[in-house]
Design an enzyme around this catalytic site. Structure first.
Site, PDB file in Angstrom:
ATOM      1  N   LYS A  37       0.862  -1.191   0.000  1.00 37.07           N
ATOM      2  CA  LYS A  37       0.000   0.000   0.000  1.00 37.07           C
ATOM      3  C   LYS A  37       0.889   1.228   0.000  1.00 37.07           C
ATOM      4  O   LYS A  37       1.742   1.387   0.868  1.00 37.07           O
ATOM      5  CB  LYS A  37      -0.882  -0.037   1.244  1.00 37.07           C
ATOM      6  N   ASP A 131     -13.741   1.881  11.059  1.00 36.97           N
ATOM      7  CA  ASP A 131     -14.175   2.015   9.656  1.00 36.97           C
ATOM      8  C   ASP A 131     -14.510   0.644   9.071  1.00 36.97           C
ATOM      9  O   ASP A 131     -14.121   0.333   7.948  1.00 36.97           O
ATOM     10  CB  ASP A 131     -13.059   2.721   8.863  1.00 36.97           C
TER      11      ASP A 131
END
Ligand code: ATP
Ligand code: MG
Ligand code: MG
Length: 282
Positions: A37, A131
């Site tokens: 990432k 989240d």
């Protein structure tokens, strides 16, 4: 492909969001595929975002659990900030729901139990996800489910609690206290899990609307619609898990992911199934 820090050879694109892009790469030292990432380079100058990115790495490196995407490494190559993690070959739960929902109760319960195991491990380490949504849940080819993207997760420290700055995405899974701009707790994660369970069973979101504000208001004001309106085949006991997870008042929710898991284990036992099938005489 391009090499990062001389070690990770980039092979292709896996996905991306507001802050970063995720690539498939090969770790040339350990000779295995990894997901890498990378913080969007145009954001790498923003100190707050860089901190958030590193927080994701740090909060999650201590978490090694079969239902959490394992973080292997974090580093910088010039102005490139990256995070190396376990590569999960498969799809996101979002894609799975889009293809397969409404899911059979047993399938949805199996997925939810795995998520409770993962969240329970995170909470044990003092880490709140904040989240949870199907886009942040990966499913491998054997049906193992793994939570990822602890981007706004943070350790429960006093300083962390005063900093609730977060770049918000979808509000469909947001707990009432988060919708109000308040502090997320472990029980906020359980609320989001309850919404995911509803979505798996119906293929629909319980609260939807024209704008993020109108959706957030529904989280605050409207009761979770009964899943059995859409799915009369669902046992009442499973419906009750959703209602308890998504109680408006956090004090009325499950006290822990383990407590939710315990109920999920009993929900599909034969006697409960029969109970659910019982049709009262007119
Ligand atoms: P940001 O953190 O900036 O909000 P994001 O939320 O899009 O970005 P992730 O949710 O971590 O970042 O990943 C984005 C997408 O990349 C996922 O929805 C998934 O499709 C893919 N992906 C992420 N991590 C992995 C992984 N470990 N293995 C396989 N695919 C992955
Ligand atoms: Mg994400
Ligand atoms: Mg994210």
């Amino acid at each position: 492909g391009k090499r990062i820090s001389g070690r990770y050879e980039v092979l292709g694109l896996l996905g991306g969001g507001g802050m970063s892009t995720v690539y498939l790469a090969r770790d040339m030292i350990l000779d295995r595929p990894v997901a890498i990432k990378i913080l969007r380079y145009d954001l790498a100058d923003e100190e707050e975002l860089r901190k958030r990115f590193h927080r994701e790495a740090l909060s999650a490196t201590s978490l090694i659990h079969p239902n959490i995407v394992n973080i292997y490494d974090v580093g910088e190559d010039g102005d490139l900030h990256y995070l190396v993690m376990e590569y999960v070959e498969g799809q996101t739960l979002k894609e799975y729901i889009q293809e397969k929902a409404p899911l059979p109760a047993a399938r949805a319960v199996d997925i939810m139990m795995q998520l409770c195991e993962g969240i329970s491990a995170a909470h044990l380490h003092g880490i709140i996800h904040r989240d949870i949504k199907p886009q942040n849940i990966l499913m491998d080819l054997d049906g193992n489910v793994k939570l990822t993207d602890f981007g706004i997760a943070m350790a429960l420290s006093a300083t962390a609690l005063t900093r609730t700055n977060s770049v918000m995405g979808t509000v469909h899974y947001l707990s009432p206290e988060q919708a109000r701009g308040g502090i997320a707790t472990k029980r906020s994660d359980l609320y989001s899990l309850g919404i995911v369970l509803y979505e798996m069973l119906t293929g629909k979101l319980p609260f939807s609307g024209e704008s993020p504000v109108s959706i957030a208001l529904k989280h605050l004001q409207e009761e979770t619609p009964p899943v059995r309106d859409e799915r009369p085949d669902i046992p009442q006991s499973l419906e009750n898990v959703i209602l308890k997870a998504t109680a408006k008042d956090a004090a009325h929710r499950y006290p822990s992911a383990e407590a939710m898991l315990k109920d999920l284990r009993t929900v599909l036992s034969p006697e409960r199934k029969d109970e659910a099938k019982f049709i009262p005489p007119p």
